[in-house]
Design a protein around this motif. Structure first.
Motif, short mmCIF file in Angstrom:
data_model
loop_
_atom_site.label_atom_id
_atom_site.label_comp_id
_atom_site.label_asym_id
_atom_site.label_seq_id
_atom_site.Cartn_x
_atom_site.Cartn_y
_atom_site.Cartn_z
N LEU A 164 1.03 -0.78 -0.29
CA LEU A 164 0.49 0.05 0.24
C LEU A 164 0.77 1.23 0.22
O LEU A 164 0.63 2.19 -0.66
CB LEU A 164 -0.85 -0.19 1.12
N SER A 165 2.11 1.29 0.86
CA SER A 165 2.57 2.94 1.32
C SER A 165 3.50 3.10 -0.32
O SER A 165 3.61 3.87 -1.11
CB SER A 165 3.73 2.41 1.99
N GLN A 166 3.73 1.62 -1.09
CA GLN A 166 4.54 2.39 -2.28
C GLN A 166 3.93 2.30 -3.31
O GLN A 166 3.90 3.53 -4.29
CB GLN A 166 5.56 0.34 -2.42
N ALA A 167 2.67 1.56 -3.46
CA ALA A 167 1.57 1.51 -4.37
C ALA A 167 0.99 3.12 -4.21
O ALA A 167 0.48 4.43 -5.20
CB ALA A 167 0.51 0.65 -4.70
N THR A 168 0.85 3.83 -3.40
CA THR A 168 0.97 5.42 -2.72
C THR A 168 1.77 6.34 -3.23
O THR A 168 1.27 7.21 -3.80
CB THR A 168 -0.09 5.04 -1.22
N VAL A 169 2.95 5.83 -3.25
CA VAL A 169 3.83 7.07 -3.47
C VAL A 169 3.57 6.85 -5.09
O VAL A 169 4.38 8.30 -5.91
CB VAL A 169 5.42 6.63 -3.20
N LYS A 170 3.86 5.66 -5.79
CA LYS A 170 4.15 5.75 -7.25
C LYS A 170 2.38 6.16 -7.63
O LYS A 170 2.88 7.36 -9.03
CB LYS A 170 3.99 5.00 -7.44
N LEU A 171 1.20 6.71 -7.15
CA LEU A 171 0.47 6.88 -7.41
C LEU A 171 0.36 8.64 -7.36
O LEU A 171 -0.29 9.21 -8.46
CB LEU A 171 -0.94 6.51 -6.91
N LEU A 187 -6.78 0.86 -3.19
CA LEU A 187 -5.50 0.05 -2.31
C LEU A 187 -6.54 -0.17 -1.26
O LEU A 187 -5.58 -1.05 -0.83
CB LEU A 187 -5.15 1.57 -2.55
N GLU A 188 -6.59 1.14 -0.39
CA GLU A 188 -7.22 0.83 0.51
C GLU A 188 -8.33 0.00 0.77
O GLU A 188 -8.45 -0.87 2.09
CB GLU A 188 -7.81 2.75 0.97
#
Length: 212
Positions: A164-171, A187-188
């Motif tokens: 979740l953390s990595q995907a949010t940063v990329k998003l 994602l959440e």
């Protein structure tokens, strides 16, 4: 009613509850497997997966309802009534949030984020371990195996936090405000499924501590 029948009426209904919990776990494994495989070959114009997820969710609602019916009808239970209620509700939450994840993936009609399948694989693995744990709970003869499954589920949830953390940063790097809002919501929901699986693992572990 003779004394024999009275005694029989108050015998523990272990088989009823464990059979129902095993059916729930088995259905969750099937649901999560189809969810993951469908996301690997996702087609926004084909809503078969969404319909199937809805069917699974309804089936699990029915099984959960039956557990509560049995809870109301049986005076003696294989473990605490509160624990049975908590476990049943927790398992149902997994199905609810998995279905919600699928629903919003379709409703938002956004590009499929690569992390979706990472989450769905973790969800599937978690459901497999939940099934293993519940099977090994029967008669409380295999507490070590149950605890091992619970540890794995907790590990999957930790991995999901990182995803979740990595995907949010990329998003956020895309700077597409509308898609950021939509995809972050999905994602959440996906990460919440792994949280609910961890909740179930904690409930199972608490039951084992009490009875094994």
């Amino acid at each position: 009613m003779g004394i024999g029948n009275i005694f029989k009426a108050f015998q523990p209904k272990d088989k009823v509850f464990f059979v129902l919990f095993e059916k729930v776990a088995e259905t969750l494994v099937s649901m999560s497997k189809e969810f993951h495989e469908s996301l690997l070959e996702f087609d926004i114009n084909d809503d078969t997966m969404l319909k199937d997820m809805s069917d699974y969710e309804h089936k699990l609602d029915d099984l959960t309802h039956e557990i509560f019916v049995q809870l109301g009808e049986n005076f003696i239970t294989p473990f605490d009534r509160e624990d049975i209620s908590t476990l049943a509700s927790g398992l149902d939450d997994i199905a609810d949030f998995m279905y919600a994840s699928a629903k919003y993936i379709y409703l938002y009609k956004t590009p499929l984020d690569p992390s979706y399948t990472e989450f769905s694989l973790l969800i599937y693995k978690s459901c497999v371990e939940i099934e293993n744990a519940i099977k090994n709970m029967k008669d409380f003869k295999n507490p070590r195996e149950v605890k091992e499954s619970c540890i794995k589920i907790n590990s999957f949830e930790n991995i999901a936090d990182d995803v979740l953390s990595q995907a949010t940063v990329k998003l956020f790097e895309t700077q597409d405000a509308i898609n950021i809002i939509k995809i972050k919501s999905v994602l959440e929901y996906l990460e919440t499924v792994t949280d609910k699986a961890e909740d179930v693992a904690n409930t199972i572990e608490n039951i084992i501590i009490k009875y094994a």
